[in-house]
Scaffold this motif. Structure first.
Motif, PDB file in Angstrom:
ATOM      1  N   HIS A 144      10.258  -0.063 -10.175  1.00 13.58           N
ATOM      2  CA  HIS A 144      11.153  -1.106 -10.656  1.00 13.58           C
ATOM      3  C   HIS A 144      11.538  -1.569  -9.176  1.00 13.58           C
ATOM      4  O   HIS A 144      11.693  -1.153  -8.194  1.00 13.58           O
ATOM      5  N   VAL A 145      11.836  -3.061  -9.177  1.00 15.28           N
ATOM      6  CA  VAL A 145      12.500  -3.918  -7.926  1.00 15.28           C
ATOM      7  C   VAL A 145      13.688  -2.875  -7.395  1.00 15.28           C
ATOM      8  O   VAL A 145      14.527  -2.649  -8.363  1.00 15.28           O
ATOM      9  N   GLY A 146      13.600  -2.694  -6.132  1.00 19.58           N
ATOM     10  CA  GLY A 146      14.601  -1.960  -5.633  1.00 19.58           C
ATOM     11  C   GLY A 146      14.276  -0.507  -5.391  1.00 19.58           C
ATOM     12  O   GLY A 146      15.162   0.371  -4.821  1.00 19.58           O
ATOM     13  N   GLY A 147      13.431  -0.011  -6.093  1.00 23.94           N
ATOM     14  CA  GLY A 147      13.114   1.471  -5.916  1.00 23.94           C
ATOM     15  C   GLY A 147      12.138   1.553  -4.933  1.00 23.94           C
ATOM     16  O   GLY A 147      12.026   0.628  -4.023  1.00 23.94           O
ATOM     17  N   ARG A 148      11.360   2.609  -4.951  1.00 24.25           N
ATOM     18  CA  ARG A 148      10.735   3.101  -3.759  1.00 24.25           C
ATOM     19  C   ARG A 148       9.279   3.739  -4.429  1.00 24.25           C
ATOM     20  O   ARG A 148       9.030   3.884  -5.668  1.00 24.25           O
ATOM     21  N   VAL A 149       8.135   3.446  -3.493  1.00 25.15           N
ATOM     22  CA  VAL A 149       6.976   4.022  -3.890  1.00 25.15           C
ATOM     23  C   VAL A 149       7.075   5.485  -4.422  1.00 25.15           C
ATOM     24  O   VAL A 149       6.294   6.074  -5.342  1.00 25.15           O
ATOM     25  N   SER A 150       8.004   6.150  -3.591  1.00 24.12           N
ATOM     26  CA  SER A 150       8.327   7.614  -3.922  1.00 24.12           C
ATOM     27  C   SER A 150       8.476   7.983  -5.353  1.00 24.12           C
ATOM     28  O   SER A 150       8.247   8.888  -6.017  1.00 24.12           O
ATOM     29  N   ASP A 151       9.152   6.999  -6.135  1.00 13.34           N
ATOM     30  CA  ASP A 151       9.495   7.108  -7.661  1.00 13.34           C
ATOM     31  C   ASP A 151       8.116   7.030  -8.337  1.00 13.34           C
ATOM     32  O   ASP A 151       8.031   7.745  -9.195  1.00 13.34           O
ATOM     33  N   ILE A 152       7.293   6.356  -7.969  1.00 16.43           N
ATOM     34  CA  ILE A 152       5.750   6.305  -8.487  1.00 16.43           C
ATOM     35  C   ILE A 152       5.252   7.865  -8.483  1.00 16.43           C
ATOM     36  O   ILE A 152       4.747   8.339  -9.445  1.00 16.43           O
ATOM     37  N   SER A 153       5.134   8.131  -7.312  1.00 15.36           N
ATOM     38  CA  SER A 153       4.500   9.510  -6.955  1.00 15.36           C
ATOM     39  C   SER A 153       5.236  10.493  -7.737  1.00 15.36           C
ATOM     40  O   SER A 153       4.416  11.374  -8.258  1.00 15.36           O
TER      41      SER A 153
END
Length: 270
Positions: A144-153
């Motif tokens: 989501h906009v404002g999140g980080r790639v780490s959220d996906i991982s």
């Protein structure tokens, strides 16, 4: 370009990437239908190259890297996780084949992968493929906009771990994509180490690679083929998606991801 080589696209450029994404998607569906006992991975490769070129694209993989990759697809059978080189190997009843495909249209890349059973396979193999697909979609949905790639991982790993005892390859990751097939940032399938901020115009490829056993791997003498070190079977799936002001748009899915993403879907004509 943002710092560290992260490429942010305009809405018009994302629309252009959608063309490459749809060509990649439709090529993979053609190959899915062609998978059967007796077909060789070289035959699948020739079918993919012809379809991509006939529809105004160029295969992303052909000639890529060092040594130059010799195929238009990666065809990874059974214990081969990724980067399987197409050749004379004939698929057999009960095999599983992961097909990774990329297409370039007007300088923009699409990249996606599917894992397909060849006829009837054990239930544990069917389940592994489903877990990989669920983890991929969980990862995309976590963006989501404002999140980080780490959220996906973390979402990818969490989905896999909750489903059972599967190996997750740690060395191989998803990636940024756009005017090149592989760009910053890396998108690991575990942990939370990549802290790149997510913003509109960022396009990423999410691609879980899981096994029925070890997460350790070996590389064949061709310097491409990656297989599990214990001979366990594997699954690899992938989609390219973009973050937009309206939400998420899966550029390599025919429906843009609407079915799996629900309210998070942000493609055209929402």
């Amino acid at each position: 370009m943002l710092g560290r080589g992260v490429e942010v696209k305009t809405p018009e450029q994302i629309e252009a990437m959608r063309v490459a994404g749809l060509l990649t998607c439709r090529t993979l569906e053609l190959l899915r239908a062609a998978v059967r006992p007796g077909v060789t991975t070289a035959e699948l490769d020739a079918l993919a190259e012809a379809h991509i070129r006939d529809h105004g694209g160029v295969p992303s993989f052909l000639g890529y890297g060092t040594p130059p990759f010799p195929g238009s697809i990666c065809a990874s059978v059974d214990d081969v996780v990724v980067h399987g080189v197409p050749g004379p190997l004939a698929l057999a009843e009960g095999d599983v084949v992961s097909i990774d495909c990329g297409a370039i249209v007007d300088g923009w890349h699409g990249d996606a992968a599917i894992t397909v059973p060849v006829g009837a396979v054990p239930e544990k193999v069917t389940r592994m493929i489903a877990v990989a697909e669920d983890a991929m979609w969980a990862g995309i949905a976590a963006a989501h906009v404002g999140g980080r790639v780490s959220d996906i991982s973390r979402a990818v790993e969490g989905c896999v771990r909750a489903a059972g005892e599967y190996g997750i390859l740690r060395h191989f990751t998803g990636h940024g994509i756009g005017t090149a097939m592989h760009q910053a940032p890396d998108v690991p399938n575990y942990g939370g180490s990549v802290r790149t901020r997510l913003r509109p115009g960022l396009a990423l490829a999410v691609e879980p690679m899981i096994t029925l056993g070890s997460s350790e791997w070996l590389v064949d003498d061709d310097e491409w083929t990656i297989r599990t070190d214990d001979g366990s079977w594997s699954a690899h799936v992938e989609h390219t998606f973009a973050l937009t002001e309206r939400g998420l748009w899966v550029l390599t899915a025919e429906d843009g991801g609407r079915t799996r993403l629900g309210a998070a879907y942000g493609g055209p004509n929402v």
